[in-house]
Structure formats: structure tokens, C-alpha cells
Design a protein around this motif. Structure first.
Motif, short mmCIF file in Angstrom:
data_model
loop_
_atom_site.label_atom_id
_atom_site.label_comp_id
_atom_site.label_asym_id
_atom_site.label_seq_id
_atom_site.Cartn_x
_atom_site.Cartn_y
_atom_site.Cartn_z
N ILE A 1 0.37 -1.61 -0.25
CA ILE A 1 0.12 0.13 -0.07
C ILE A 1 1.18 1.24 -0.20
CG2 ILE A 1 -2.33 -1.28 1.03
CD1 ILE A 1 -0.98 0.15 3.73
N SER A 2 2.61 1.28 0.45
CA SER A 2 3.00 2.24 0.08
C SER A 2 4.86 1.88 0.27
CB SER A 2 2.67 3.54 1.26
OG SER A 2 3.37 2.49 2.85
N ALA A 3 5.60 2.44 0.23
CA ALA A 3 6.90 2.53 0.11
C ALA A 3 7.53 3.96 0.23
CB ALA A 3 7.25 1.42 -1.09
N PHE A 4 8.22 3.46 1.02
CA PHE A 4 9.46 5.39 0.76
C PHE A 4 11.06 4.45 0.96
CE2 PHE A 4 8.53 5.69 5.38
CZ PHE A 4 8.05 5.11 5.68
N VAL A 5 12.15 5.35 1.33
CA VAL A 5 13.03 5.19 1.98
C VAL A 5 12.98 6.05 3.31
CG1 VAL A 5 15.70 5.68 1.36
CG2 VAL A 5 14.14 4.87 -0.51
N ASP A 6 13.80 5.48 4.16
CA ASP A 6 14.11 6.69 5.61
C ASP A 6 15.26 6.54 5.40
OD1 ASP A 6 13.50 6.59 9.00
OD2 ASP A 6 14.16 7.89 7.97
N ASP A 7 16.01 8.07 5.06
CA ASP A 7 17.32 8.34 5.16
C ASP A 7 17.85 9.02 6.09
OD1 ASP A 7 17.32 10.53 2.37
OD2 ASP A 7 16.43 10.60 3.95
N SER A 8 17.28 9.26 7.37
CA SER A 8 17.09 10.07 8.32
C SER A 8 18.54 10.02 8.92
CB SER A 8 16.25 10.06 9.48
OG SER A 8 15.99 8.66 9.41
N ASP A 9 18.94 8.46 9.40
CA ASP A 9 20.43 7.75 9.91
C ASP A 9 21.54 8.27 8.19
OD1 ASP A 9 21.30 5.00 11.83
OD2 ASP A 9 23.23 6.72 10.99
N PRO A 10 22.03 8.68 8.89
CA PRO A 10 23.38 8.79 7.70
C PRO A 10 24.10 8.04 7.05
CG PRO A 10 24.31 9.85 9.37
CD PRO A 10 23.45 9.37 9.54
N LEU A 11 23.79 6.79 8.14
CA LEU A 11 24.70 5.56 7.38
C LEU A 11 24.15 4.56 7.64
CD1 LEU A 11 26.97 5.01 11.05
CD2 LEU A 11 28.30 6.81 9.15
N LEU A 12 22.67 4.43 8.43
CA LEU A 12 22.00 3.13 6.92
C LEU A 12 20.55 3.81 6.52
CD1 LEU A 12 22.09 1.72 10.23
CD2 LEU A 12 23.14 0.98 8.38
N ALA A 13 20.11 3.05 5.31
CA ALA A 13 19.70 3.37 4.22
C ALA A 13 18.19 2.45 4.50
CB ALA A 13 19.74 3.87 3.12
N LYS A 14 16.79 2.94 5.31
CA LYS A 14 15.86 1.84 4.74
C LYS A 14 15.21 1.56 4.11
CE LYS A 14 16.72 2.50 9.95
NZ LYS A 14 15.93 2.65 11.61
N HIS A 15 15.10 0.83 2.98
CA HIS A 15 13.71 1.24 2.33
C HIS A 15 12.55 0.14 2.78
CE1 HIS A 15 16.72 1.91 -1.50
NE2 HIS A 15 17.58 2.14 -0.03
N ILE A 16 11.98 0.92 3.18
CA ILE A 16 10.54 0.62 3.77
C ILE A 16 9.17 0.35 2.92
CG2 ILE A 16 8.88 0.95 6.03
CD1 ILE A 16 11.04 2.92 7.03
N SER A 17 8.40 -1.43 2.62
CA SER A 17 8.17 -0.93 2.56
C SER A 17 6.55 -1.71 3.65
CB SER A 17 7.43 -2.13 1.34
OG SER A 17 6.25 -2.89 0.52
N ILE A 18 5.07 -1.25 3.39
CA ILE A 18 4.42 -1.72 4.09
C ILE A 18 2.33 -2.48 3.35
CG2 ILE A 18 1.96 -0.68 5.23
CD1 ILE A 18 4.23 1.69 6.32
N GLY A 19 2.18 -3.38 3.95
CA GLY A 19 0.94 -4.07 3.50
C GLY A 19 0.31 -4.55 3.89
N HIS A 20 -1.05 -4.91 3.63
CA HIS A 20 -1.99 -5.16 4.30
C HIS A 20 -2.48 -6.61 3.46
CE1 HIS A 20 -6.40 -5.53 5.12
NE2 HIS A 20 -5.71 -4.64 6.61
#
Length: 279
Positions: free
Chosen positions: A216-235
Motif C-alpha cells: 500500500i506504500s513504499a518509501f526510503v528513510d535516510d534520516s540515519d547518515p549511515l543506514l538507508a532503510k527501504h520500507i514497504s508497508i503491506g496489508h
């Protein structure tokens, strides 16, 4: 003496094109060309005599130097040939590896698609057996699994049929040499899956999410300068049945190392990343 013959050879080399030019000129001007033809022959003969004389009067040092140059040229040609053959062999090897990798990926995708269709057909057949939704939900809670293979939302007992406990019995539990780290009371609500060799994502991760799940949605959380989190939310409707508190939502988080770009691990957990009420 060798110097004399060397100079003579250079002179004869200079005379040959000149003599040919005079001969051609005489031929087109229809002048007597026999003397010029003799001049050409003398120039060529002079070159032959100079070459033979230079060879015969060459000093041992000069012969050794010429031989070294010949050997060096042969060695260079051999090296260039070897490098060309090595490059050709490497190109063939790389192409073979690429072809094998593509074939393996194609086979893996075909197997995964077949399993997904098989699971979907099995679920549809199972639901058809029951004459109402309540009985179907009871079957899912007691016997059915959520994913194509035991994973998120499934009973820990089903997961342990496929994976070997690494150590300990307290939470969290680690399986398959710490490749899978699982949090669960009865059903799995949180999983961490380490990368494969070469920092590759394990294709089994997609099979461990609910089979009827939809992104239902997907985005990248790059708030951490060392780790990039590719996030996907499903139902998933099935997940909503077995774990009502999560309201059918689940989150997949693929974590990458920012400095190198390498994939590190994946986290699967029930609930919506943006909605604490679903945890």
C-alpha cells in the motif's frame, strides 16, 4: 668498414626512387629510357651489395645487439598474444557466468511463481471446503500458514519445522546459524533476516510475507547518515484474521549501508510503520 657499407646502403636507398622517377619520366616523354633502366638496376645492385657487405662486416657486438632486439620483439609479440588470449578467455568466462546467473534467476523466479500459484490454489480450495467465513477463519487460525513458506504471522511451531534452532530457548530465538532471528509467543510478529553471501537479498523473504498481501506504500528513510532503510508497508486480510491487533498491516524494511551501498539485512514485523496503534 661496416660504416662504409651502411652509408652506401643509405645512398642506394635514396638513389632507387630517384632512378625510378627518371625512368617513368623518360617512358611518358618517349625518350630513351635504357640508360635510366640501367641506372635503376645499378641502384638496386648497389643496395644488395651494401646489404651483404654490411652484414659480413658487422661486429660481434652489433650482431648481439640485433639478436637481442629480435628476441625482445619476439617476446613482446608473445606477451601481446598471451594478453589477447587471456582477455578473450576472461570475456568468455564472464559471459558464461552471466548466462548461468540469468538462467538460475529465471529458474528461481519460475519456481517461486509456481509455489505462489500452488499456495493460492490451495487456499482457495481450502476456503471452498467451508460453508461459511467463520469456519474458514477458524481453519486459518488453527492449521493454515500465512505465507508461501512459514514466516511472518505464522505459528513458531510451523517455522521450526523448516529451520534449525541455533542456540538458547529464550527470546529472541536464532535459527540456521543466526541467519533468522525471531520474536514470537505463538505467532511470529518480528523477524530479522541476514543477507546472503555477496550482500544479496534472500529471495525467501518475499515468500515469508503474507501470500495475499498487497503493498500500500513504499518509501526510503535516510534520516540515519549511515543506514538507508527501504520500507514497504503491506496489508493482508489473512493476517488480520490471525493477528487482529495489527489490523492486517505488516512492514518490510530492507537496510543498506550508506557509505558502501551494500545490503545488510531485512526486518519483517506486523503492524504499520506509520501507525503505532497497529503494533
Amino acid at each position: 668498414m661496416n660504416t662504409f657499407f651502411t652509408v652506401l646502403a643509405f645512398v642506394s636507398l635514396a638513389l632507387i626512387p630517384i632512378s625510378f622517377a627518371f625512368l617513368i619520366y623518360a617512358f611518358f616523354r618517349k625518350k630513351a629510357y635504357r640508360p635510366r633502366l640501367i641506372f635503376v638496376g645499378c641502384s638496386i645492385g648497389l643496395l644488395i651489395i651494401a646489404t651483404i657487405g654490411g652484414t659480413l662486416t658487422m661486429s660481434p657486438e652489433q650482431r648481439a645487439d640485433i639478436e637481442q632486439q629480435r628476441i625482445a620483439k619476439q617476446a613482446q609479440e608473445a606477451q601481446e598474444h598471451a594478453e589477447k588470449e587471456a582477455k578473450k578467455a576472461q570475456t568468455a568466462t564472464d559471459k558464461k557466468q552471466q548466462d548461468e546467473q540469468k538462467a538460475a534467476e529465471k529458474k528461481q523466479k519460475a519456481e517461486q511463481d509456481a509455489k505462489t500459484k500452488e499456495q493460492a490454489a490451495a487456499d482457495a480450495a481450502a476456503q471452498k471446503v467451508f460453508d461459511n467465513q467463520a469456519k474458514y477463519e477458524k481453519w486459518v487460525k488453527e492449521k493454515g500458514i500465512i505465507g508461501t513458506v512459514p514466516g511472518l504471522g505464522d505459528r513458531i511451531a510451523e517455522f521450526e519445522k523448516k529451520h534449525k534452532l541455533s542456540h538458547g530457548s529464550s527470546m529472541p530465538k536464532a535459527y540456521d546459524n543466526d541467519r533468522f532471528v525471531v520474536l514470537a509467543d505463538d505467532r511470529i510478529e518480528h523477524m530479522t533476516i541476514e543477507h546472503l553471501r555477496g550482500n544479496k537479498i534472500d529471495p525467501v523473504i518475499s515468500q515469508m510475507t503474507p501470500a495475499d498481501g498487497k503493498e500500500i506504500s513504499a518509501f526510503v528513510d535516510d534520516s540515519d547518515p549511515l543506514l538507508a532503510k527501504h520500507i514497504s508497508i503491506g496489508h493482508s486480510d489473512t493476517l488480520d484474521i490471525v493477528l487482529p491487533t495489527c489490523k492486517g498491516y505488516y512492514t518490510r524494511m530492507d537496510v543498506y549501508d550508506v557509505p558502501t551501498g551494500d545490503y545488510l539485512y531485512t526486518i519483517l514485523y506486523t503492524g504499520n510503520y506509520d501507525d503505532p496503534d497497529t503494533f
